[in-house]
Write an enzyme that holds these catalytic residues in place. Structure first.
Site, PDB file in Angstrom:
ATOM      1  N   LYS A 132       0.822  -1.217   0.000  1.00 41.13           N
ATOM      2  CA  LYS A 132       0.000   0.000   0.000  1.00 41.13           C
ATOM      3  C   LYS A 132       0.855   1.266   0.000  1.00 41.13           C
ATOM      4  O   LYS A 132       0.581   2.207  -0.756  1.00 41.13           O
ATOM      5  CB  LYS A 132      -0.938  -0.034   1.206  1.00 41.13           C
ATOM      6  CG  LYS A 132      -1.868   1.154   1.356  1.00 41.13           C
ATOM      7  CD  LYS A 132      -3.096   0.781   2.169  1.00 41.13           C
ATOM      8  CE  LYS A 132      -2.745   0.050   3.446  1.00 41.13           C
ATOM      9  NZ  LYS A 132      -2.029   0.895   4.424  1.00 41.13           N
ATOM     10  N   THR A 150       3.975   1.466  -0.967  1.00 41.23           N
ATOM     11  CA  THR A 150       4.688   1.471  -2.244  1.00 41.23           C
ATOM     12  C   THR A 150       3.825   2.057  -3.352  1.00 41.23           C
ATOM     13  O   THR A 150       4.281   2.886  -4.152  1.00 41.23           O
ATOM     14  CB  THR A 150       5.125   0.038  -2.606  1.00 41.23           C
ATOM     15  OG1 THR A 150       5.923  -0.489  -1.537  1.00 41.23           O
ATOM     16  CG2 THR A 150       5.923   0.008  -3.895  1.00 41.23           C
ATOM     17  N   ARG A 160       2.420   8.471   7.087  1.00 40.17           N
ATOM     18  CA  ARG A 160       2.755   8.377   8.511  1.00 40.17           C
ATOM     19  C   ARG A 160       4.226   8.038   8.692  1.00 40.17           C
ATOM     20  O   ARG A 160       4.877   7.540   7.774  1.00 40.17           O
ATOM     21  CB  ARG A 160       1.913   7.286   9.181  1.00 40.17           C
ATOM     22  CG  ARG A 160       0.428   7.570   9.243  1.00 40.17           C
ATOM     23  CD  ARG A 160      -0.342   6.329   9.641  1.00 40.17           C
ATOM     24  NE  ARG A 160      -0.193   5.275   8.643  1.00 40.17           N
ATOM     25  CZ  ARG A 160      -0.380   3.988   8.865  1.00 40.17           C
ATOM     26  NH1 ARG A 160      -0.733   3.576  10.073  1.00 40.17           N
ATOM     27  NH2 ARG A 160      -0.235   3.106   7.907  1.00 40.17           N
ATOM     28  N   LYS A 195       7.519  -6.420   9.943  1.00 37.50           N
ATOM     29  CA  LYS A 195       7.495  -5.816   8.618  1.00 37.50           C
ATOM     30  C   LYS A 195       8.869  -5.417   8.096  1.00 37.50           C
ATOM     31  O   LYS A 195       9.095  -5.378   6.893  1.00 37.50           O
ATOM     32  CB  LYS A 195       6.596  -4.568   8.632  1.00 37.50           C
ATOM     33  CG  LYS A 195       5.125  -4.862   8.783  1.00 37.50           C
ATOM     34  CD  LYS A 195       4.314  -3.595   8.870  1.00 37.50           C
ATOM     35  CE  LYS A 195       4.378  -2.793   7.589  1.00 37.50           C
ATOM     36  NZ  LYS A 195       3.518  -1.599   7.644  1.00 37.50           N
ATOM     37  N   ALA A 217      -3.455   1.508  12.577  1.00 33.83           N
ATOM     38  CA  ALA A 217      -4.890   1.493  12.287  1.00 33.83           C
ATOM     39  C   ALA A 217      -5.624   0.353  12.968  1.00 33.83           C
ATOM     40  O   ALA A 217      -6.851   0.368  13.030  1.00 33.83           O
ATOM     41  CB  ALA A 217      -5.123   1.417  10.784  1.00 33.83           C
ATOM     42  N   PHE A 261      -3.528  -0.334   7.125  1.00 33.51           N
ATOM     43  CA  PHE A 261      -4.134  -1.655   6.971  1.00 33.51           C
ATOM     44  C   PHE A 261      -5.289  -1.637   5.967  1.00 33.51           C
ATOM     45  O   PHE A 261      -5.276  -0.859   5.014  1.00 33.51           O
ATOM     46  CB  PHE A 261      -4.553  -2.218   8.324  1.00 33.51           C
ATOM     47  CG  PHE A 261      -3.385  -2.509   9.230  1.00 33.51           C
ATOM     48  CD1 PHE A 261      -2.331  -3.302   8.804  1.00 33.51           C
ATOM     49  CD2 PHE A 261      -3.323  -1.977  10.511  1.00 33.51           C
ATOM     50  CE1 PHE A 261      -1.244  -3.570   9.628  1.00 33.51           C
ATOM     51  CE2 PHE A 261      -2.239  -2.243  11.344  1.00 33.51           C
ATOM     52  CZ  PHE A 261      -1.202  -3.040  10.900  1.00 33.51           C
ATOM     53  N   PHE A 314       3.199  -8.269  -9.162  1.00 27.48           N
ATOM     54  CA  PHE A 314       4.420  -9.002  -8.819  1.00 27.48           C
ATOM     55  C   PHE A 314       4.874  -9.775 -10.056  1.00 27.48           C
ATOM     56  O   PHE A 314       4.053 -10.136 -10.912  1.00 27.48           O
ATOM     57  CB  PHE A 314       4.175  -9.967  -7.657  1.00 27.48           C
ATOM     58  CG  PHE A 314       4.105  -9.295  -6.316  1.00 27.48           C
ATOM     59  CD1 PHE A 314       5.146  -9.429  -5.410  1.00 27.48           C
ATOM     60  CD2 PHE A 314       3.022  -8.516  -5.958  1.00 27.48           C
ATOM     61  CE1 PHE A 314       5.090  -8.812  -4.161  1.00 27.48           C
ATOM     62  CE2 PHE A 314       2.956  -7.901  -4.722  1.00 27.48           C
ATOM     63  CZ  PHE A 314       4.002  -8.045  -3.819  1.00 27.48           C
ATOM     64  N   TRP A 336       6.909  -1.106  -7.980  1.00 29.33           N
ATOM     65  CA  TRP A 336       8.114  -1.624  -7.322  1.00 29.33           C
ATOM     66  C   TRP A 336       9.275  -1.662  -8.312  1.00 29.33           C
ATOM     67  O   TRP A 336      10.386  -1.244  -7.996  1.00 29.33           O
ATOM     68  CB  TRP A 336       7.857  -3.019  -6.750  1.00 29.33           C
ATOM     69  CG  TRP A 336       8.921  -3.449  -5.780  1.00 29.33           C
ATOM     70  CD1 TRP A 336       8.887  -3.365  -4.426  1.00 29.33           C
ATOM     71  CD2 TRP A 336      10.196  -4.021  -6.098  1.00 29.33           C
ATOM     72  NE1 TRP A 336      10.056  -3.841  -3.870  1.00 29.33           N
ATOM     73  CE2 TRP A 336      10.883  -4.248  -4.878  1.00 29.33           C
ATOM     74  CE3 TRP A 336      10.844  -4.367  -7.296  1.00 29.33           C
ATOM     75  CZ2 TRP A 336      12.166  -4.794  -4.819  1.00 29.33           C
ATOM     76  CZ3 TRP A 336      12.127  -4.910  -7.235  1.00 29.33           C
ATOM     77  CH2 TRP A 336      12.768  -5.121  -6.004  1.00 29.33           C
TER      78      TRP A 336
END
Length: 558
Positions: free
Chosen positions: A72, A74, A95, A106, A274, A302, A383, A411
């Site tokens: 998200k 990214t 954030r 993460k 969140a 999230f 991906f 990405w």
């Protein structure tokens, strides 16, 4: 497969632009920023004020997260870069990462690949010290509560009713429940205590909801720390704590400016989770970005059932804003996981699992469109293992829901990989702005708000409120705080309060086990299921992979 560079390797290869030049892109002069080295700065209060925040606002949210990852942040960064490539004056407003997830599950949280915010090492670690300032302000209040009790307890605080916990910006399960003040009278009054993670502190929430330092000081003063023997709330300003707390936060309240790999300005400020807090960056940061840019991309934590819901029902109400369009991020892998596949099988093409998992995406789209009346664009975060047929299946599914779905490849390709998504967002922003609806009315009872949210947004069949939680609701209502919005603390991994229920579960019950009042932040926290406000590290945390060499170069951050 050829060698794939890590996020930190990609970030360390990029030559950064001095932050003064990045700030100048959005009209900030040298006197409008306060430098924290060459590549990061704070925006001064005089530059955060404007009469009208006119930028187009894009909210990025997602399906319920999975171990497969959704990307998200990214996508948020890549979208801002894509808008810039199309000639738009764009800003990404995000954030700040918490050290808990950075060293926990993460790893880094500045985006990924060629869609990152830099300097990513600084952002992921101490950055400009905001998290530490929030931690210190929180713990100053905790110390002043116990100090007041030690020296006679003039306010007649019932020590059994103290609501305020200490905090630290790290996952540490050992600190969840403690008994402090042991060792005799000189060491304080013995009582139960505990720690929350800094992201869950009400100081964090108050800072993110404040409009300026004076508003922040007022919010800090309104924090309910305990109740007296008659059941009346004791607030921080009765301890004369809010002035000193605000002094600790005088710099933390200023938003931070950095850059993306493609030199798009990034305003980073605040870091509530969140799942246990409201999950959005600060109102000051969002409005500052909307004053300085033409298009602002912001992110809610999230899935849309958590971050986006709180963005609408809490932040938009308080800030008097609403987005022009909502982008929902999904991946082929995550959808197959929601469809029942295990992580080790996600590389296998499985249209049955994909079709089943798409019901999770459908629920989020329907919520945003039908409950909140907001237009939606789906970003399929690509991906290299995705097949053409799988991607086409998602696009067709969304088309049948009258929703535009766009394959993005940020990405690998940064802003170039988001140009089609950026154009879809621009097309929606060019339409008349929709009126934002809410999932509940503030004048409803707390129980009615909980039921509305659980049944409408999550799809629950029923809600059970424990006796303990119900007593706390009665106390909140008796003291006149019942007209506040609610902030549901719930697992991020499911629409339900049970992380094991993937996809779009039905017939489930939401269990409310505790309730906390955050009068300073301006909402009521509803704790469901087994959600914790102090996470723990997993068996193999990301911390074991992080290192630094004798030249100060960090590795393993992500």
């Amino acid at each position: 497969m050829s060698f794939i560079k890590t996020d930190i390797e990609i970030a360390q290869e990029i030559s950064l632009t001095p932050i003064e030049e990045i700030a100048e892109k959005i009209g900030l002069k040298y006197d409008d920023i306060e430098l924290y080295g060459k590549y990061k700065a704070k925006i001064s209060p005089k530059a955060t004020k404007c009469k009208e925040a006119n930028a187009k606002l894009i909210l990025v949210t997602a399906i319920n997260p999975t171990p497969a990852g959704e990307g998200k942040t990214t996508v948020s960064v890549g979208l801002a870069d894509g808008l810039s490539k199309l000639g738009k004056k764009s800003i990404v407003a995000l954030r700040e990462p918490s050290l808990g997830p950075v060293f926990g599950m993460k790893g880094g949280a500045a985006g990924g690949g060629y869609a990152q915010v830099v300097p990513m090492e600084d952002l992921n670690l101490h950055f400009t010290g905001d998290m530490h300032a929030i931690t210190s302000a929180n713990n100053l209040l905790a110390a002043m509560i116990d100090n007041h009790i030690h020296f006679g307890n003039e306010l007649e605080i019932d020590v059994r009713s103290i609501q305020w916990k200490r905090c630290m910006d790290m996952n540490d399960r050992q600190l969840r429940n403690l008994v402090g003040g042991m060792g005799g009278r000189v060491n304080g009054f013995p009582r139960e205590d505990g720690f929350d993670i800094t992201a869950a502190s009400e100081v964090m929430a108050a800072l993110c909801m404040a409009s300026d330092i004076e508003d922040l000081k007022e919010r800090l003063g309104n924090i309910i720390v305990a109740y007296n023997c008659e059941g009346k709330p004791i607030v921080a300003k009765q301890l004369d704590a809010n002035g000193a707390m605000a002094a600790l936060l005088k710099d933390a309240v200023k938003p931070n400016i950095v850059q993306t790999l493609e030199k798009t300005p990034a305003i980073i400020h605040g870091g509530p989770f969140a799942n246990i807090a409201h999950g959005c960056n600060s109102i000051i940061a969002t409005k500052t970005a909307m004053c300085l840019g033409e298009y602002v991309v912001t992110e809610a934590g999230f899935g849309a059932d958590l971050g986006a819901e709180k963005f609408f029902d809490i932040k938009c109400r308080q800030a008097d804003i609403n987005p022009n369009v909502v982008v929902v991020v999904a991946t082929v892998r995550a959808l197959k996981y929601h469809g029942g596949l295990e992580k080790e099988d996600l590389l296998n093409q499985d249209f049955k699992a994909l079709s089943s998992g798409l019901l999770n995406l459908e629920k989020h789209i329907q919520n945003i469109k039908n409950i909140y009346n907001m237009p939606v664009v789906v970003a399929i975060n690509k991906f290299y293992t995705d097949t053409k047929e799988e991607l086409e299946t998602i696009v067709e599914f969304c088309s049948n829901l009258d929703t535009n779905a766009v394959v993005t490849d940020v990405w690998a390709n940064g802003g170039q990989g988001a140009k089609q998504l950026a154009q879809a967002v621009i097309d929606e922003c060019d339409k008349p702005k929709s009126e934002l609806y809410f999932s509940y009315d503030l004048n409803e009872t707390i129980e009615e708000k909980i039921n509305n949210l659980a049944k409408k947004v999550y799809g629950a069949s029923s809600v059970e409120i424990t006796k303990r939680a119900f007593r706390k609701i009665e106390t909140i209502e008796k003291n006149g705080y019942d007209n506040l919005p609610i902030c549901m603390a719930k697992t991020q991994y499911s629409l339900s309060d049970d992380a094991r229920l993937r996809g779009k579960p039905d017939g489930f019950k939401i269990t409310v086990r505790d309730v906390r009042i955050s009068a300073g932040a301006g909402f009521i926290v509803i704790l469901t299921g087994d959600i914790l406000t102090m996470p723990g590290l997993q068996k193999l945390p990301s911390a074991v992979k992080i290192d630094v060499d004798n030249k100060g170069k960090i590795s393993g951050l992500f």
